[in-house]
Scaffold this active site. Structure first.
Site, mmCIF file in Angstrom:
data_model
loop_
_atom_site.group_PDB
_atom_site.id
_atom_site.type_symbol
_atom_site.label_atom_id
_atom_site.label_comp_id
_atom_site.label_asym_id
_atom_site.label_seq_id
_atom_site.Cartn_x
_atom_site.Cartn_y
_atom_site.Cartn_z
ATOM 1 N N GLY A 158 0.825 -1.205 0.000
ATOM 2 C CA GLY A 158 0.000 0.000 0.000
ATOM 3 C C GLY A 158 0.854 1.247 0.000
ATOM 4 O O GLY A 158 2.088 1.182 0.114
ATOM 5 N N GLY A 160 0.486 5.983 0.422
ATOM 6 C CA GLY A 160 -0.321 7.090 0.917
ATOM 7 C C GLY A 160 -0.511 7.092 2.419
ATOM 8 O O GLY A 160 -1.399 7.763 2.933
ATOM 9 N N SER A 161 0.328 6.339 3.156
ATOM 10 C CA SER A 161 0.226 6.214 4.618
ATOM 11 C C SER A 161 -1.077 5.564 5.070
ATOM 12 O O SER A 161 -1.456 5.662 6.233
ATOM 13 C CB SER A 161 0.379 7.583 5.306
ATOM 14 O OG SER A 161 1.671 8.101 5.100
ATOM 15 N N ARG A 283 8.694 4.533 -7.932
ATOM 16 C CA ARG A 283 7.873 5.493 -8.668
ATOM 17 C C ARG A 283 8.305 6.904 -8.306
ATOM 18 O O ARG A 283 9.093 7.111 -7.379
ATOM 19 C CB ARG A 283 6.398 5.313 -8.299
ATOM 20 C CG ARG A 283 6.162 5.411 -6.798
ATOM 21 C CD ARG A 283 4.707 5.369 -6.414
ATOM 22 N NE ARG A 283 4.512 5.245 -4.981
ATOM 23 C CZ ARG A 283 4.591 6.223 -4.107
ATOM 24 N NH1 ARG A 283 4.895 7.454 -4.527
ATOM 25 N NH2 ARG A 283 4.383 6.012 -2.826
#
Length: 429
Positions: A158, A160-161, A283
């Site tokens: 995952g 975005g925190s 990325r």
């Protein structure tokens, strides 16, 4: 003659519009493939060609790109999404199928699995926090006891925190574990949870293109237990020795993970041991980071990434030496936004590069402890760190808002201003 086209998989609230702008500036026709195009408001606003397709189905993507190739000269394929980095592996597989420049999908998949990433880095001696992989609440409790509180508990995949929390007590540990193992957190597969030592120290982020370290930024966070950026500064005020140490570890990460193509962003904490790696992302860093790099160095990471994607010569040569910083506007409560004001006044402050408010009055504010908690940002730049900080503070002070608390919450005093910055390590200012 068929028009040169850039295929973009999915989208991104912050950097998606930048890719559209830069693609067009390079004479490319951007076409977006998305499972749900309505998720990205800017696509309709920009008048982009959009095709709805299951972006988790490689076969469907190959079929769609094959149809497009009959009418378009596909110059390159890339993509981005907010919470699922596995998309980058799909991009790599598409590029290989169509014989286009692209990342190694196997390297991307290993990197997106944070446990596999940790194992590979450990094999080459890259400094990291102590860590364990848990599959149950019992595992989490046992591993936290072995490592010692406080610990950081997060999903093994995952971005975005999302789902990341600092657990300082047994109660916080149990509460967050329950949350992760419940339906409140979305898992694409069986739950796999990383329990990690809390590496205490200032935060740094290295931006890399290919095997070249473009620069290193720093950031501090809003109030714990979550890791939400409050203020980000570029470049970090580091000594030459500290910069070299972070750059050397960055390149060691690339070698360990087989990442030698396109952009990579690496997060560090500077501890008593020096720089330790928190996470390697295969990325470009999201948020406003590309804008800060451009304001500080004159290097357009988005445009240069597109050049890499389409196989053209890229250039990371710096054309300026300034300091850029972003302050994110973080609400202190849930509820309904009554009003937000001062954006235009803040934008008029000399030295302010951008003011963006993400919300409008009557919007529900529901904090979840990730990057989506921010309701806006201000970016400033100048030739010096002190001047940039002063400009940013002046602009942010002009913005205020009011949030009506939820009926179940007690009334709290409004706090439109943000928490104090964290301490910064060995640096030259």
């Amino acid at each position: 003659m068929a028009r040169r086209t850039l295929i973009l998989l999915e989208g991104h609230r912050s950097i998606g519009p930048m890719y559209l702008k830069e693609a067009r500036g390079l004479g490319l026709n951007p076409i977006t493939l998305s499972a749900d195009p309505t998720e990205y408001d800017y696509l309709a606003a920009e008048g982009v060609d959009v095709i709805q397709v299951d972006t988790e189905n490689l076969g469907a993507l190959i079929d769609e790109c094959s149809h497009l190739r009959a009418k378009h000269d596909i110059a390159g394929i890339t993509g981005f999404t907010t919470l699922d980095e596995s998309l980058y592996a799909t991009v790599g597989k598409l590029c290989r199928h169509f014989d286009l420049p692209g990342p190694n999908p196997a390297s991307i998949e290993r990197c997106c699995d944070k446990f596999a990433q940790r194992q590979l880095l450990a094999q080459t001696g890259v400094p990291m926090p102590d860590y364990r992989l848990a599959a149950s609440a019992t595992d989490v409790e046992r591993y936290a006891a072995e490592i010692g509180l406080p610990v950081v508990v997060k999903p093994a995949a995952g971005t975005g925190s999302s789902g990341v929390r600092l657990c300082r007590s047994v109660n916080e540990l149990a509460e967050h574990t329950t949350y992760l193992l419940s339906r409140k957190h979305t898992w694409k597969s069986l739950p796999r949870i990383l329990v990690e030592e809390f590496a205490q120290g200032p935060f740094y982020g290295a931006d890399i293109m290919g095997n070249e370290v473009v620069g290193i930024g720093t950031a501090d966070f809003a109030s714990p237990p979550h890791f939400i950026f409050r203020e980000c500064t570029y470049p970090a005020p580091l000594t030459d020795d500290a910069h070299k140490r972070i750059a050397d570890v960055s390149l060691a990460c690339l070698q360990a993970l087989g990442l030698d193509w396109g952009p990579t962003s690496i997060e560090f904490r500077w501890t008593k041991r020096g720089p330790v790696v928190i996470e390697v992302n295969p990325r470009l860093s999201g948020g406003t980071n590309p804008q800060r790099v451009q304001l500080a160095y004159g290097v357009d990471l988005v445009a240069e990434h597109i050049k890499v994607v389409i196989g053209e010569e890229w250039n990371l040569r710096r054309s300026r030496s300034d300091v850029a910083a972003t302050r994110y506007l973080i609400p202190d409560r849930d509820g309904t936004l009554d009003w937000i004001d001062g954006g235009s006044r803040a934008a008029a402050v000399p030295g302010v590069a951008e003011v963006k408010l993400y919300v409008e009055p009557k919007k529900t504010i529901a904090r979840n402890g990730d990057y989506l908690d921010a309701i806006g940002h201000v970016i400033a730049a100048s030739p010096s760190l002190a001047r940039t900080e002063a400009t940013l503070e002046r602009a942010v002070d002009l913005i205020s808002w009011s949030i009506a608390p939820s009926p179940t919450e007690q009334e709290k005093p409004e706090a439109p201003h943000l928490s104090a910055p964290a301490q910064v390590p060995p640096a030259k200012r």
